[in-house]
Scaffold this active site. Structure first.
Site, PDB file in Angstrom:
ATOM      1  N   GLY A   1       0.827  -1.196   0.000  1.00 37.53           N
ATOM      2  CA  GLY A   1       0.000   0.000   0.000  1.00 37.53           C
ATOM      3  C   GLY A   1       0.859   1.242   0.000  1.00 37.53           C
ATOM      4  O   GLY A   1       0.598   2.211  -0.690  1.00 37.53           O
TER       5      GLY A   1
ATOM      6  N   MET B   1       5.263   2.436   1.109  1.00 32.63           N
ATOM      7  CA  MET B   1       6.552   2.104   1.712  1.00 32.63           C
ATOM      8  C   MET B   1       7.414   3.361   1.722  1.00 32.63           C
ATOM      9  O   MET B   1       7.675   3.968   0.682  1.00 32.63           O
ATOM     10  CB  MET B   1       7.258   0.997   0.936  1.00 32.63           C
ATOM     11  N   GLU B   2       7.826   3.748   2.925  1.00 39.52           N
ATOM     12  CA  GLU B   2       8.631   4.955   3.050  1.00 39.52           C
ATOM     13  C   GLU B   2      10.106   4.652   2.781  1.00 39.52           C
ATOM     14  O   GLU B   2      10.607   3.587   3.101  1.00 39.52           O
ATOM     15  CB  GLU B   2       8.464   5.581   4.434  1.00 39.52           C
ATOM     16  N   ASN B   3      10.741   5.606   2.145  1.00 36.58           N
ATOM     17  CA  ASN B   3      12.177   5.612   1.888  1.00 36.58           C
ATOM     18  C   ASN B   3      12.648   7.008   2.253  1.00 36.58           C
ATOM     19  O   ASN B   3      11.842   7.912   2.411  1.00 36.58           O
ATOM     20  CB  ASN B   3      12.460   5.330   0.411  1.00 36.58           C
TER      21      ASN B   3
ATOM     22  N   HIS C   1       0.062   8.234   7.594  1.00 35.99           N
ATOM     23  CA  HIS C   1       0.848   7.184   8.256  1.00 35.99           C
ATOM     24  C   HIS C   1       2.259   7.113   7.673  1.00 35.99           C
ATOM     25  O   HIS C   1       3.252   7.082   8.417  1.00 35.99           O
ATOM     26  CB  HIS C   1       0.136   5.836   8.093  1.00 35.99           C
ATOM     27  N   GLU C   2       2.361   7.073   6.364  1.00 36.65           N
ATOM     28  CA  GLU C   2       3.683   6.975   5.732  1.00 36.65           C
ATOM     29  C   GLU C   2       4.513   8.237   5.971  1.00 36.65           C
ATOM     30  O   GLU C   2       5.720   8.162   6.207  1.00 36.65           O
ATOM     31  CB  GLU C   2       3.544   6.690   4.238  1.00 36.65           C
TER      32      GLU C   2
ATOM     33  N   HIS D   1       6.269   8.267   9.336  1.00 39.56           N
ATOM     34  CA  HIS D   1       7.559   7.559   9.351  1.00 39.56           C
ATOM     35  C   HIS D   1       8.691   8.493   8.943  1.00 39.56           C
ATOM     36  O   HIS D   1       9.799   8.403   9.490  1.00 39.56           O
ATOM     37  CB  HIS D   1       7.532   6.367   8.380  1.00 39.56           C
TER      38      HIS D   1
END
Length: 111
Positions: A66, A68-70, A102-103, A106
């Site tokens: 759904g 993904m943080e980088n 939410h992402e 992070h």
């Protein structure tokens, strides 16, 4: 990975971009608005400014996750980031906003 088109704005001097394939770019405005409000909120709430010089959010077709943080970028399944505001339900708007916030959280707590 392909041709991308982006919507962009700055919040607290940080450039934010939401990028998608050209035919989906018009569905990126909601995500850009949520990202702007999220960063402003987290900067105030935590008393720590967003720690990176930019934030890129990419809507990837058929992406497995759904979101993904980088570092300074977040990859999303296109259906988790892009939204047709003309037809989206309140439930869809809330769901999208939750994933995006939410992402970004992070990112804000990465230091």
């Amino acid at each position: 990975m392909g041709d991308w088109q982006c919507l962009e704005r700055k919040v607290d001097a940080v450039p934010i971009r939401v990028c998608a394939v050209p035919e989906s770019k018009d569905k990126a405005q909601f995500a850009l608005d949520v990202a702007t409000h999220s960063i402003q909120f987290y900067n105030q709430w935590y008393g720590i400014r967003y720690p990176f010089g930019k934030l890129d959010m990419l809507a990837i077709p058929d992406y497995e996750w759904g979101g993904m943080e980088n570092t300074a970028s977040i990859f999303y399944r296109d259906t988790a980031l892009l939204l047709d505001e003309a037809t989206a339900s309140v439930f869809s708007r809330r769901s999208h906003a939750t994933v995006i916030a939410h992402e970004i959280a992070h990112q804000c707590l990465a230091i």
